[in-house]
Write an enzyme that holds these catalytic residues in place. Structure first.
Site, PDB file in Angstrom:
ATOM      1  CG  HIS A  16      -1.878   1.096   1.331  1.00  0.00           C
ATOM      2  ND1 HIS A  16      -2.976   1.070   2.158  1.00  0.00           N
ATOM      3  CD2 HIS A  16      -1.934   2.301   0.711  1.00  0.00           C
ATOM      4  CE1 HIS A  16      -3.650   2.195   2.059  1.00  0.00           C
ATOM      5  NE2 HIS A  16      -3.019   2.979   1.177  1.00  0.00           N
ATOM      6  CG  HIS A  18      -1.301   6.216  -2.481  1.00  0.00           C
ATOM      7  ND1 HIS A  18      -2.492   6.031  -3.150  1.00  0.00           N
ATOM      8  CD2 HIS A  18      -1.512   5.774  -1.211  1.00  0.00           C
ATOM      9  CE1 HIS A  18      -3.388   5.519  -2.318  1.00  0.00           C
ATOM     10  NE2 HIS A  18      -2.825   5.343  -1.138  1.00  0.00           N
ATOM     11  CG  HIS A 196      -7.619   3.591   0.019  1.00  0.00           C
ATOM     12  ND1 HIS A 196      -6.977   3.027  -1.047  1.00  0.00           N
ATOM     13  CD2 HIS A 196      -6.691   4.351   0.657  1.00  0.00           C
ATOM     14  CE1 HIS A 196      -5.718   3.425  -1.048  1.00  0.00           C
ATOM     15  NE2 HIS A 196      -5.504   4.233  -0.030  1.00  0.00           N
ATOM     16  CD  GLU A 199      -7.277   6.684   5.138  1.00  0.00           C
ATOM     17  OE1 GLU A 199      -7.830   6.678   4.019  1.00  0.00           O
ATOM     18  OE2 GLU A 199      -6.173   7.248   5.356  1.00  0.00           O
ATOM     19  CG  ASP A 277      -1.397   5.607   2.854  1.00  0.00           C
ATOM     20  OD1 ASP A 277      -1.692   5.363   1.672  1.00  0.00           O
ATOM     21  OD2 ASP A 277      -2.201   6.086   3.670  1.00  0.00           O
TER      22      ASP A 277
HETATM   23  N1  HPA Z   1      -6.342   7.513   1.465  1.00  0.00           N
HETATM   24  C1  HPA Z   1      -7.095   7.867   0.429  1.00  0.00           C
HETATM   25  N2  HPA Z   1      -6.603   8.356  -0.693  1.00  0.00           N
HETATM   26  C2  HPA Z   1      -5.289   8.475  -0.803  1.00  0.00           C
HETATM   27  C3  HPA Z   1      -4.446   8.143   0.235  1.00  0.00           C
HETATM   28  C4  HPA Z   1      -5.000   7.625   1.431  1.00  0.00           C
HETATM   29  O1  HPA Z   1      -4.329   7.273   2.414  1.00  0.00           O
HETATM   30  N3  HPA Z   1      -3.185   8.405  -0.192  1.00  0.00           N
HETATM   31  C5  HPA Z   1      -3.278   8.872  -1.453  1.00  0.00           C
HETATM   32  N4  HPA Z   1      -4.548   8.922  -1.824  1.00  0.00           N
HETATM   33 ZN    ZN Z   2      -3.618   4.889   0.686  1.00  0.00          ZN
END
Ligand code: HPA
Ligand code: ZN
Length: 334
Positions: A16, A18, A196, A199, A277
């Site tokens: 995970h 980005h 996702h 969260e 992340d």
């Molecule tokens: N959450 C949602 N969208 C995202 C994240 C995240 O942690 N990082 C980059 N885009």
């Molecule tokens: Zn993410």
């Protein structure tokens, strides 16, 4: 061996991350200068000071602003190459990286710009030290499903280089079922799926990602702990959660690392993994995430090995390759 050495030395998988969230302030400022993009920062120090977030949206605003300096093929190559060098440094032997096409296509920068840049760096790392890397194409959930469907069409020439689709950006108000059709189309094309969920959003979003999007794993998912029936499902089906400790603290999902629920999820028998992340925004790469957990929750060496083994078990690697890494972790033949 002490935990710090164990964490650094174990071969790990990152599931995970980005890639746009690995844009370090140094490269951001360099590319802003190159392309004459005006950013509201005068120095690298100022960039770092701005990274104080109240929630997911306050981070996303700066994340999209940062990504605006990525313009030509070489920018995307540099971004990917720098991250892959980190993998080598941290012994992240396998990574499954998310990228956000719409963050670029919405600015007129197409797949023919960013994909060759990404792929050139990935190929070079594979040649130079055998780096293993898969790509996950994420849809931005704050945009309409129609835009996701269009993105899927634009990705057609590159499908051989894309393993899965994902869903990211602003979670609240954009439940997974908004993308049912896009995910169904992606599955028909042979792509795997992640999303996702849980969260900031409620456990219902995790149910929806599983039942309507048919995802192979959940990104974050820490709010599953609020729903016992969901916990049972995640345990029985061993649906992986890609948990991101430093991200959760920076985005105020938990007040302090000592309150993080990852060990509760692990003790409940869930297939949880540790991930970075957006490392440049949240203050650390994969090893830093493990070290922060160790510092504030006190990890046993068996828990470290379990979390690292989970990262391979939860990956999209084939069973034989998974087993090779699992054996290395267990026997300690690093
Ligand atoms: N959450 C949602 N969208 C995202 C994240 C995240 O942690 N990082 C980059 N885009
Ligand atoms: Zn993410």
């Amino acid at each position: 061996m002490d935990n710090t050495r164990l964490i650094r030395q174990l071969p790990k998988a990152e599931l995970h991350l980005h890639i746009e969230g690995s844009l370090e302030p140094e490269l951001m400022m360099q590319l802003a200068k190159k392309h004459k993009v005006t950013l509201p920062y005068q120095s690298i120090e100022q960039v770092k000071q701005a990274y104080n977030f109240d929630n997911l949206q306050s981070f996303l605003d700066l994340y999209y602003l940062g990504a605006s300096v990525l313009r030509d093929e070489d920018d995307f190559y540099q971004l990917m190459w720098r991250y892959l060098l980190k993998c080598r440094e941290e012994n992240v032997v396998h990574c499954e990286l998310m990228f956000d096409p719409q963050t670029h296509t919405e600015r007129g920068i197409g797949f023919d710009i960013f994909m060759p840049g990404f792929l050139r760096a990935i190929e070079q790392a594979k040649q130079q030290w055998g780096q293993s890397c898969l790509l996950i194409m994420c849809f931005l959930r704050h945009l309409p499903e129609q835009s996701a469907l269009q993105t899927l069409q634009q990705a057609q020439p590159y499908l051989d280089h894309i393993e899965a689709v994902g869903l990211d950006s602003s979670e609240l108000g954009h439940p997974p079922e908004k993308f049912t059709q896009a995910f169904a189309e992606a599955k028909k094309m042979g792509l795997k799926a992640v999303a996702h969920a849980g969260e900031e959003g409620p456990p219902d979003y995790i149910w929806s990602a599983i039942n309507t999007l048919k995802v192979d794993r959940i990104d974050h998912g820490v709010r599953s702990i609020e729903d016992p029936a969901l916990m049972t499902l995640l345990k029985e089906q061993q649906i992986p959660l890609t948990v991101c400790p430093l991200s959760n603290i920076k985005l105020c999902v938990f007040d302090h690392m000592s309150q993080h629920n990852i060990l509760k999820l692990l003790d409940a028998g869930l297939l949880v993994t540790v991930n970075a992340d957006d490392p440049s925004y949240f203050g650390g790469y994969l090893n830093d995430n493990f070290l922060a957990l160790d510092q504030h929750l006190g990890l046993q060496s068996e828990q470290i090995k379990q979390l690292v083994s989970n990262s391979f078990n939860a990956s999209f690697l084939d069973d034989r390759t998974k087993q090779l890494w699992l054996d290395k972790i267990q026997t300690g033949s690093l």
